[in-house]
Design an enzyme around this catalytic site. Structure first.
Site, PDB file in Angstrom:
ATOM      1  N   LYS A  92     -26.536  11.282 -19.060  1.00  0.00           N
ATOM      2  CA  LYS A  92     -25.754  12.118 -18.598  1.00  0.00           C
ATOM      3  C   LYS A  92     -24.651  11.666 -17.834  1.00  0.00           C
ATOM      4  O   LYS A  92     -24.773  10.753 -16.838  1.00  0.00           O
ATOM      5  CB  LYS A  92     -26.520  13.513 -17.854  1.00  0.00           C
ATOM      6  CG  LYS A  92     -25.909  14.503 -17.287  1.00  0.00           C
ATOM      7  CD  LYS A  92     -26.629  15.522 -16.834  1.00  0.00           C
ATOM      8  CE  LYS A  92     -26.039  16.747 -16.048  1.00  0.00           C
ATOM      9  NZ  LYS A  92     -27.044  17.612 -15.665  1.00  0.00           N
TER      10      LYS A  92
ATOM     11  N   SER B 278     -31.202  22.606 -15.592  1.00  0.00           N
ATOM     12  CA  SER B 278     -30.096  21.970 -16.449  1.00  0.00           C
ATOM     13  C   SER B 278     -30.691  21.106 -17.328  1.00  0.00           C
ATOM     14  O   SER B 278     -29.763  20.539 -18.348  1.00  0.00           O
ATOM     15  CB  SER B 278     -29.229  21.176 -15.435  1.00  0.00           C
ATOM     16  OG  SER B 278     -28.350  22.070 -14.564  1.00  0.00           O
TER      17      SER B 278
ATOM     18  N   SER C  56     -26.567  22.205 -17.360  1.00  0.00           N
ATOM     19  CA  SER C  56     -25.488  21.396 -17.322  1.00  0.00           C
ATOM     20  C   SER C  56     -25.577  20.133 -18.026  1.00  0.00           C
ATOM     21  O   SER C  56     -24.656  19.366 -18.347  1.00  0.00           O
ATOM     22  CB  SER C  56     -25.179  20.950 -15.870  1.00  0.00           C
ATOM     23  OG  SER C  56     -26.197  20.222 -15.255  1.00  0.00           O
TER      24      SER C  56
END
Length: 399
Positions: free
Chosen positions: A46, A145, A121
Site C-alpha cells: 500500500k 481499511s 482505503s
C-alpha cells in the site's frame, strides 16, 4: 507466481488503477533473493508504507513525488524473507476513506465490475489480489481499511491484533487504531505473511471441527439482502446471540472521537496546505477539531470498558461473526463527491469493533449478494492471531 508474471499482469491491468507505481528493480531483486537461497514471491504494498527508493505518495498531491530514503519496518521484514515488492498500490488519500476514489491517481476499479469501487482505503491492494496480479498484498487497517475492500473484492482481508506489527515507516492515520494488515487469495498466504511482518513463529494448528461462535445482534449493520445471506451462514454454523450493552450504546461514538481527534493531530503540521487535500478527507480532519480534550479522555475510558466487556463475552467463544460491510460494492458514480456521506457508514458500520477492542479480525469471501461478494467478518481474541487464522481456515472449509 513469478515476479516477472506479476509485473506483466500489473502493466496489462493498469486500467484498474490498482498498482500505481511499479518497481523496475523487482526482477533484479528476485534474482538476488535466489542467490541467497530464498524463493522470491511477488507482493504489492500500500502506498502509505515507505519503500526505500520507490515512490510513496499517500495518495496525495502533497507527496506525489516523494521517494523515501528508508524502508518501513514491515517492508524490511518482507525483503529479508524473500518477498519482492512489485509495486505500490492505490490508497484513499492518507488512508482516510473507505472507497479509494479520492486519490491523486484517481479511483481504483473493482476487478469484478470495473464500474464499481474496490473499497478502501487499501483498495489498490484488494484489487491487485482480486485481479490475480499478486496472490498477496499489504494494506493498513484503522477503521476497516483492509476488511472493507476485501469484502467488496471477494478476497481475504486480515487485520491483526492491535500492536502486532511495527509501524515505523507507515504514515499514521489514528495511532491508537492503526495496524498493518494483509489481503490475499488464500488463508495459507495470510498466515505466512503475517508471521513474517509480525515476527511470529509456530506450526499451523489442526483445523477445528467444532467452533463456539457468537453474533453481536445489537452491533450489526446490513441491508436486507446482506442480512439474509449473513443469517443463513449464522444458522448453519449454529452461532449464538451475545450482548454487549456498553459497546452497543457508546462504542461507535467513542471510536469516532478517538479516530478523528488523532487524525486531526497527525495533520495539524500540514494545516496551511489543507486546501490541497481531497474535500472529503479535509472534512473528516476538520471534524476531529470539534472534539474537546474531555471528549477524547472520555472516549478512551469507554474504550477501556468496552475491552473488558468484550473479553467477558469471549470467555466461552472462539470468535464473533459480523458482515464485513452492510452492502456489496457501490458504483463509482454513486460515490464520487459523496465519499464521507451515508456510503461511509454503510461500509464502516461493522468494522470499528475490532480496533476498538484491540482484537484481530478477518474478512472471508463467503457471501454473495446480487452476484457480488460480501465478506463474513470473524473477530477473535486480542493476541490470538494465529488461533483466529485457524478458525478462518475451518470456516472456509465448512461454509
Amino acid at each position: 507466481m513469478e515476479v516477472g508474471d506479476a509485473l506483466e499482469r500489473a502493466r496489462r491491468l493498469a486500467d484498474l488503477n490498482a498498482v500505481v507505481t511499479l518497481n523496475d528493480k523487482a526482477e533484479v531483486e528476485a534474482r538476488a533473493a535466489e542467490r541467497r537461497g530464498l524463493r522470491p514471491v511477488p507482493i504489492a504494498v500500500k502506498d502509505i508504507i515507505y519503500t526505500k527508493g520507490l515512490r510513496t505518495t499517500m495518495g496525495s498531491r502533497l507527496f506525489k513525488d516523494y521517494v523515501p530514503t528508508y524502508d518501513a519496518s514491515v517492508v524490511a521484514r518482507l525483503k529479508r524473507a524473500g518477498l519482492i515488492i512489485i509495486g505500490k498500490t492505490n490508497t484513499h488519500e492518507f488512508a482516510s476513506g473507505a472507497t479509494t476514489t479520492s486519490s491523486v491517481f484517481g479511483p481504483t476499479r473493482n476487478p469484478l465490475d470495473k464500474e464499481r469501487i474496490a473499497g478502501g482505503s487499501s483498495g489498490g491492494s484488494a484489487a491487485a489480489v482480486a485481479a490475480g496480479i499478486v496472490d498477496v498484498a499489504i494494506g493498513t487497517d484503522t477503521a476497516g481499511s483492509v476488511r472493507i475492500p476485501a469484502s467488496l473484492c471477494g478476497v481475504i482481508g486480515f487485520r491483526p491484533s492491535s500492536g502486532s506489527t511495527p509501524k515505523r515507516g507507515v504514515f499514521p492515520l489514528s495511532p491508537t487504531f492503526d495496524e498493518v494488515g494483509i489481503l490475499a487469495s488464500s488463508i495459507d498466504a495470510v498466515e505466512e505473511v503475517f508471521k513474517v511482518i509480525a515476527g511470529r513463529k509456530g506450526r499451523r494448528a489442526e483445523a477445528r471441527r467444532q467452533l463456539r461462535l457468537g453474533v453481536p445482534e445489537g452491533l450489526i449493520m446490513a441491508e436486507r439482502d446482506v442480512e439474509r445471506a449473513f443469517y443463513d451462514i449464522v444458522t448453519r454454523l449454529n452461532a449464538s446471540s451475545v450482548k454487549m450493552p456498553l459497546t452497543e450504546g457508546r462504542g461507535r461514538e467513542a471510536f469516532t472521537v478517538i479516530r478523528l481527534s488523532e487524525a486531526s493531530a497527525v495533520h495539524l503540521p500540514f494545516k496551511d496546505v489543507w486546501g490541497e487535500y481531497f474535500p472529503d478527507v479535509r472534512r473528516l480532519i476538520e471534524r476531529g477539531l470539534t472534539y474537546r480534550a474531555v471528549d477524547y479522555v472520555g472516549a478512551l475510558e469507554v474504550m477501556r470498558r468496552a475491552r473488558e466487556e468484550f473479553m467477558k463475552v469471549m470467555r466461552d467463544l472462539e470468535a464473533l461473526l459480523l458482515p464485513s460491510t452492510a452492502v456489496p460494492a457501490p458504483r463509482i458514480d454513486e460515490v464520487l463527491g459523496r465519499e464521507d456521506g451515508p456510503i461511509r457508514d454503510l461500509l464502516t458500520g461493522n468494522s470499528w469493533l475490532a480496533p476498538l477492542v484491540g482484537a484481530p479480525a478477518i474478512s472471508l469471501p463467503l457471501m454473495r449478494v446480487g452476484g457480488l461478494p460480501v465478506g463474513l467478518q470473524v473477530i477473535g481474541k486480542p493476541g490470538q492471531d494465529l488461533e483466529l487464522i485457524d478458525v478462518a481456515r475451518a470456516l472456509l472449509n465448512a461454509v
